[in-house]
Scaffold this motif. Structure first.
Motif, PDB file in Angstrom:
ATOM      1  N   LEU B 102       0.959  -1.202   0.032  1.00 29.00           N
ATOM      2  CA  LEU B 102      -0.005   0.272   0.131  1.00 29.00           C
ATOM      3  C   LEU B 102       0.702   1.209  -0.042  1.00 29.00           C
ATOM      4  O   LEU B 102       1.992   1.286   0.702  1.00 29.00           O
ATOM      5  CB  LEU B 102      -0.937  -0.079   1.264  1.00 29.00           C
ATOM      6  CG  LEU B 102      -1.928  -1.132   1.603  1.00 29.00           C
ATOM      7  CD1 LEU B 102      -2.733  -0.883   2.813  1.00 29.00           C
ATOM      8  CD2 LEU B 102      -2.653  -1.417   0.101  1.00 29.00           C
ATOM      9  N   THR B 103       0.295   2.253  -0.528  1.00 34.92           N
ATOM     10  CA  THR B 103       1.070   3.484  -0.613  1.00 34.92           C
ATOM     11  C   THR B 103       0.803   4.232   0.829  1.00 34.92           C
ATOM     12  O   THR B 103       0.297   3.675   1.728  1.00 34.92           O
ATOM     13  CB  THR B 103       0.480   4.790  -1.642  1.00 34.92           C
ATOM     14  OG1 THR B 103      -0.756   4.965  -1.077  1.00 34.92           O
ATOM     15  CG2 THR B 103       0.306   4.015  -2.918  1.00 34.92           C
ATOM     16  N   VAL B 104       1.863   5.301   1.014  1.00 32.98           N
ATOM     17  CA  VAL B 104       1.810   5.796   2.502  1.00 32.98           C
ATOM     18  C   VAL B 104       0.380   6.261   2.981  1.00 32.98           C
ATOM     19  O   VAL B 104      -0.103   6.051   4.106  1.00 32.98           O
ATOM     20  CB  VAL B 104       2.853   7.034   2.457  1.00 32.98           C
ATOM     21  CG1 VAL B 104       2.625   8.012   3.782  1.00 32.98           C
ATOM     22  CG2 VAL B 104       4.419   6.674   2.338  1.00 32.98           C
ATOM     23  N   LEU B 105      -0.374   6.971   1.902  1.00 32.27           N
ATOM     24  CA  LEU B 105      -1.634   7.553   2.232  1.00 32.27           C
ATOM     25  C   LEU B 105      -2.547   6.307   2.329  1.00 32.27           C
ATOM     26  O   LEU B 105      -3.524   6.250   3.252  1.00 32.27           O
ATOM     27  CB  LEU B 105      -2.136   8.505   1.101  1.00 32.27           C
ATOM     28  CG  LEU B 105      -3.427   8.872   1.240  1.00 32.27           C
ATOM     29  CD1 LEU B 105      -3.512   9.969   2.763  1.00 32.27           C
ATOM     30  CD2 LEU B 105      -3.955   9.669   0.177  1.00 32.27           C
ATOM     31  N   GLU B 106      -2.461   5.194   1.656  1.00 30.25           N
ATOM     32  CA  GLU B 106      -3.449   4.013   1.934  1.00 30.25           C
ATOM     33  C   GLU B 106      -2.886   3.460   2.993  1.00 30.25           C
ATOM     34  O   GLU B 106      -3.910   2.868   3.805  1.00 30.25           O
ATOM     35  CB  GLU B 106      -3.268   2.945   0.826  1.00 30.25           C
ATOM     36  CG  GLU B 106      -3.911   3.417  -0.662  1.00 30.25           C
ATOM     37  CD  GLU B 106      -3.370   2.440  -1.613  1.00 30.25           C
ATOM     38  OE1 GLU B 106      -3.970   2.395  -2.778  1.00 30.25           O
ATOM     39  OE2 GLU B 106      -2.316   1.852  -1.880  1.00 30.25           O
ATOM     40  N   GLU B 148      10.594   2.932  -0.187  1.00 37.33           N
ATOM     41  CA  GLU B 148      11.208   4.202  -0.659  1.00 37.33           C
ATOM     42  C   GLU B 148      11.453   4.945   0.479  1.00 37.33           C
ATOM     43  O   GLU B 148      11.971   6.153   0.517  1.00 37.33           O
ATOM     44  CB  GLU B 148      10.397   4.780  -1.917  1.00 37.33           C
ATOM     45  CG  GLU B 148      10.441   4.023  -2.980  1.00 37.33           C
ATOM     46  CD  GLU B 148       9.604   4.466  -4.259  1.00 37.33           C
ATOM     47  OE1 GLU B 148       9.447   5.688  -4.643  1.00 37.33           O
ATOM     48  OE2 GLU B 148       8.773   3.801  -4.675  1.00 37.33           O
ATOM     49  N   LEU B 149      10.938   4.604   1.692  1.00 36.63           N
ATOM     50  CA  LEU B 149      10.844   5.519   2.817  1.00 36.63           C
ATOM     51  C   LEU B 149      12.031   5.203   3.792  1.00 36.63           C
ATOM     52  O   LEU B 149      12.436   4.310   3.911  1.00 36.63           O
ATOM     53  CB  LEU B 149       9.732   5.216   3.592  1.00 36.63           C
ATOM     54  CG  LEU B 149       8.102   5.824   3.100  1.00 36.63           C
ATOM     55  CD1 LEU B 149       7.029   5.375   4.147  1.00 36.63           C
ATOM     56  CD2 LEU B 149       8.041   6.858   2.603  1.00 36.63           C
ATOM     57  N   SER B 150      12.494   6.269   4.262  1.00 32.29           N
ATOM     58  CA  SER B 150      13.686   6.203   5.372  1.00 32.29           C
ATOM     59  C   SER B 150      13.139   5.649   6.766  1.00 32.29           C
ATOM     60  O   SER B 150      11.608   5.611   6.808  1.00 32.29           O
ATOM     61  CB  SER B 150      14.410   7.588   5.616  1.00 32.29           C
ATOM     62  OG  SER B 150      13.488   8.404   6.252  1.00 32.29           O
ATOM     63  N   ARG B 155       8.296   5.749  10.547  1.00 28.24           N
ATOM     64  CA  ARG B 155       7.884   5.923  11.672  1.00 28.24           C
ATOM     65  C   ARG B 155       6.531   7.004  11.902  1.00 28.24           C
ATOM     66  O   ARG B 155       5.621   7.044  12.525  1.00 28.24           O
ATOM     67  CB  ARG B 155       8.992   6.455  12.953  1.00 28.24           C
ATOM     68  CG  ARG B 155       9.781   5.475  13.373  1.00 28.24           C
ATOM     69  CD  ARG B 155       9.401   4.455  13.740  1.00 28.24           C
ATOM     70  NE  ARG B 155       8.735   4.204  15.168  1.00 28.24           N
ATOM     71  CZ  ARG B 155       7.914   3.543  15.621  1.00 28.24           C
ATOM     72  NH1 ARG B 155       7.280   2.597  14.846  1.00 28.24           N
ATOM     73  NH2 ARG B 155       7.626   3.785  16.983  1.00 28.24           N
ATOM     74  N   ARG B 156       7.009   8.283  10.999  1.00 22.76           N
ATOM     75  CA  ARG B 156       6.014   9.320  11.061  1.00 22.76           C
ATOM     76  C   ARG B 156       4.775   8.694  10.500  1.00 22.76           C
ATOM     77  O   ARG B 156       3.706   9.160  10.854  1.00 22.76           O
ATOM     78  CB  ARG B 156       6.583  10.390  10.520  1.00 22.76           C
ATOM     79  CG  ARG B 156       7.400  11.250  11.340  1.00 22.76           C
ATOM     80  CD  ARG B 156       8.277  12.295  10.326  1.00 22.76           C
ATOM     81  NE  ARG B 156       9.073  11.969   9.905  1.00 22.76           N
ATOM     82  CZ  ARG B 156      10.011  12.768   8.842  1.00 22.76           C
ATOM     83  NH1 ARG B 156       9.480  13.729   8.607  1.00 22.76           N
ATOM     84  NH2 ARG B 156      11.077  12.226   8.494  1.00 22.76           N
ATOM     85  N   MET B 157       4.667   7.910   9.371  1.00 23.50           N
ATOM     86  CA  MET B 157       3.578   7.431   8.803  1.00 23.50           C
ATOM     87  C   MET B 157       2.866   6.441   9.643  1.00 23.50           C
ATOM     88  O   MET B 157       1.405   6.471   9.943  1.00 23.50           O
ATOM     89  CB  MET B 157       3.978   6.480   7.580  1.00 23.50           C
ATOM     90  CG  MET B 157       3.022   5.929   6.743  1.00 23.50           C
ATOM     91  SD  MET B 157       1.904   4.342   7.364  1.00 23.50           S
ATOM     92  CE  MET B 157       3.465   3.200   7.739  1.00 23.50           C
ATOM     93  N   ALA B 158       3.377   5.626  10.687  1.00 26.03           N
ATOM     94  CA  ALA B 158       3.082   4.985  11.734  1.00 26.03           C
ATOM     95  C   ALA B 158       2.260   5.753  12.623  1.00 26.03           C
ATOM     96  O   ALA B 158       1.103   5.306  13.107  1.00 26.03           O
ATOM     97  CB  ALA B 158       3.849   3.916  12.387  1.00 26.03           C
ATOM     98  N   ILE B 159       2.671   6.724  12.853  1.00 25.29           N
ATOM     99  CA  ILE B 159       2.177   7.658  13.998  1.00 25.29           C
ATOM    100  C   ILE B 159       0.834   8.374  13.560  1.00 25.29           C
ATOM    101  O   ILE B 159      -0.182   8.193  14.143  1.00 25.29           O
ATOM    102  CB  ILE B 159       3.089   8.822  14.400  1.00 25.29           C
ATOM    103  CG1 ILE B 159       4.354   8.161  15.339  1.00 25.29           C
ATOM    104  CG2 ILE B 159       2.622   9.988  15.186  1.00 25.29           C
ATOM    105  CD1 ILE B 159       5.675   9.109  15.150  1.00 25.29           C
TER     106      ILE B 159
END
Lengths: 402, 230
Positions: B102-106, B148-150, B155-159
């Motif tokens: 899934l993409t970050v937004l998904e 492709e994420l660092s 982590r920020r996506m998970a938060i």
């Protein structure tokens, strides 16, 4: 679209190599299931058709037929032969006790005719007395054959109303018969008078020396016998073989049982291979799904932390199995269908057994069953693999993965 | 929403045999207060993650109860507990937790879509996700796939994913690991803001900076949880 199904389709499209690998396993499974079932059913249908065509209890052919084509060869493989029982011997056969009905057949090997690339067998029958070929002919032709008319088997390249030349004389095709999967599909049928005319023409054209010393008007190539109720077929067969030295009587049942044995062996081997491949495919699928489930423990654990229930996770795996199973089995079935139909004659020739492909409803049934088995196998295996992970505490999964 | 633990503990087997049983979390009572930021500190292996997994309904305690909104979390069926977690608990587990397909937004909107919320809510949550991504500096990554994420972006996506359903309880395991000082401050500000709005926030952390945001601090040592005074 539910989340489970949408996640499943995204997992499939975005993990392409994994999805292709699993699809290939399902293609392999469904191809084998379909092709194996198709082959076994074709053999069984061929045997049934052969049994119906033979129809008689006893088949009598002359001893001189040895080394030429036997009745069995003609019926089964279309191997042709010219051999004859004299009128005197036919009269003796008809006089044997226990015979209810007798039908004569006259065989003639054609010179190359306009319809066919090779020599074919022409079979002459007497519509009045015939009880083997005539019922089959009646399915396609109700009329009475004129002297210049013939009926062709399904594999003969001639259509109704075409004219085909045998020994310099032209004959009109009055009907084309249904396929039987036996040698009779490549034979031509006609009345006794017509075939005797053909034999005379053949003799006159010096195409064959088979009629030297033979009275064409009264002889026959084979005598087919129906035994009266209350008499044993074996007794009548023995009676003929003991008292009439120039002929050989064979119980039709023993001919069929020989073929049935051969067919049973081939079907058994095919069935065994199908089961073997099926088990192998299940093992491969189980291993692949188990590996996948393990690889996805973290993914499952994450889904659990955001609120996915065990049922939902099993749903994701099941939807993946459903999509991959559907695609794989459709491809596998199409490949098997193409191969089964395109190799029909090669399979028939190499097996040397009656082979008649199943009719459309039976093929549809095999397609549906193959599809269901291939798809359900994947779903059940994925469900079991997912279940093992789902039952575990998510905290333990996270602990193992970190 | 208050979360209360009564005498919960967790035993694990080290290898095989009963003699190798050890307490990852010793029998403890604990209250996660509404509208406060509670922090748990402690060395690696002290049992912090095991403890918060039990609080989140992800790990069945060997004994004791976890009571939320008057209900014992572990007496609920799997379906009910999962639904409860989706609607009321925002969990930020340790490590990289994005779903690769899934993409970050998904990924962020996954908790909203999980129980088939309507299009209006999905749209408003989508706007909220964009706002939060902007605030934590990952807005331009919405269509990017996790590989492709660092580590910090992940982590920020998970938060943001844990906050998207506006949960009353937020449980974060090392939320600021892999983050630079500025982003760490942004994340802690965000969590503090949520507590001010009424959420119960629990943070497991090593960051000293986090102490400035805490209302209550506990320390965990060898499975034992105690109040800690800075």
């Amino acid at each position: 679209m539910s989340l489970a199904s949408s996640l499943a389709s995204k997992n499939i499209s975005r993990k392409l190599s994994r999805s292709i690998l699993m699809t290939v396993v399902v293609i392999f499974l469904s191809f084998t299931l379909f092709a194996g079932s198709f082959l076994i059913l074709s053999l069984q249908r061929g045997l049934k058709s052969y049994r119906e065509r033979l129809g008689a209890d006893i088949v009598v052919i002359p001893n001189s037929s040895k080394g030429h084509g036997s009745v069995d060869d003609i019926f089964l493989q279309g191997i042709t032969g010219n051999y004859y029982i004299s009128a005197k011997d036919i009269a003796k056969i008809e006089a044997v006790e226990g015979i209810e009905q007798v039908s004569r057949q006259f065989y003639l090997t054609s010179a190359k005719a306009s319809c066919c690339s090779s020599r074919i067998q022409i079979i002459g029958i007497d519509p009045e007395t015939d009880f083997t070929i005539q019922p089959w002919i009646s399915n396609n032709y109700k009329g009475t054959l004129a002297a210049d008319e013939i009926i062709v088997g399904n594999s003969v390249s001639a259509a109704v109303s075409d004219h085909v030349k045998f020994y310099g004389r032209s004959y009109r095709v009055a009907a084309k018969l249904d396929r039987t999967g036996t040698g009779l599909d490549s034979a031509v049928f006609t009345g006794m008078d017509t075939i005797r005319q053909m034999a005379e023409d053949a003799g006159n054209l010096m195409e064959t020396d088979a009629f030297t010393g033979v009275n064409i008007k009264d002889c026959a190539s084979a005598v087919l016998i129906k035994v009266k109720d209350g008499y044993q077929i074996s007794d009548v067969t023995d009676d003929i073989n003991i008292h009439i030295t120039k002929v050989q009587a064979t119980s039709a049942r023993s001919m069929i049982s020989d073929i049935a044995d051969g067919l049973g062996n081939v079907s058994g081997i095919i069935g065994f291979l199908v089961v073997l491949v099926f088990i192998l495919a299940i093992v491969i699928l189980a291993v692949v799904y188990a590996l996948l489930s393990n690889e996805r423990r973290k993914e499952f654990a994450v889904l659990r932390t955001i609120g996915a229930s065990g049922k939902m996770l099993s749903g994701v795996m099941s939807f993946e199995a459903l999509y991959i199973g559907s695609a794989g089995s459709v491809i596998g079935i199409i490949l098997a269908l193409i191969l089964s139909y395109s190799l029909e004659s090669s399979i028939k020739d190499s097996l040397e057994l009656p082979y008649l492909i199943p009719d459309v409803p039976a093929v549809i049934l095999i397609i549906l069953l193959t599809f269901l088995i291939a798809v359900l196998t994947g779903i059940v295996i994925s469900f079991i693999s997912a279940g093992k992970i789902v039952r575990k505490d998510t905290g333990l999964l996270l602990r193992e993965e970190n | 929403m208050e979360l209360r633990c009564e005498n919960i503990s967790r035993l694990f087997l080290r290898g095989s045999g009963e003699s190798n049983v050890f307490y990852a979390v010793k029998p403890s009572d604990f209250i996660l207060c509404e509208g406060k930021v509670t922090e748990i500190i402690g060395r690696s292996g002290s049992g912090k993650t095991t403890f918060i997994n039990m609080l989140s309904g992800l790990l069945t305690p060997s004994e004791g109860k976890v009571i939320v909104d008057g209900k014992d979390l572990y007496s609920m069926s799997d379906e009910d507990r999962s639904l409860f977690r989706n609607k009321h608990i925002g969990m930020i587990p340790q490590g990289q937790t994005a779903l690769g397909s899934l993409t970050v937004l998904e990924n962020i909107l996954l908790p909203v879509r999980m129980y088939g919320d309507n299009e209006d809510r999905l749209r408003s949550c989508s706007n909220k996700a964009i706002e939060l991504m902007e605030r934590l500096g990952i807005k331009e990554l919405e269509e990017v796939f996790p590989k492709e994420l660092s580590g910090g972006e992940n982590r920020r996506m998970a938060i943001i994913r844990a906050l998207i359903n506006d949960p009353e309880i937020i449980i974060a395991d090392e939320p600021t690991g892999n983050l630079d000082d500025k982003t760490t401050a942004d994340v802690l500000d965000l969590l503090k803001e949520r507590s001010v709005k009424g959420s119960s926030v629990l943070i497991v952390t090593h960051e000293k900076e986090a102490f400035n945001y805490a209302d209550i601090i506990y320390r965990m040592d060898a499975g034992d949880i105690r109040s800690y005074n800075v």
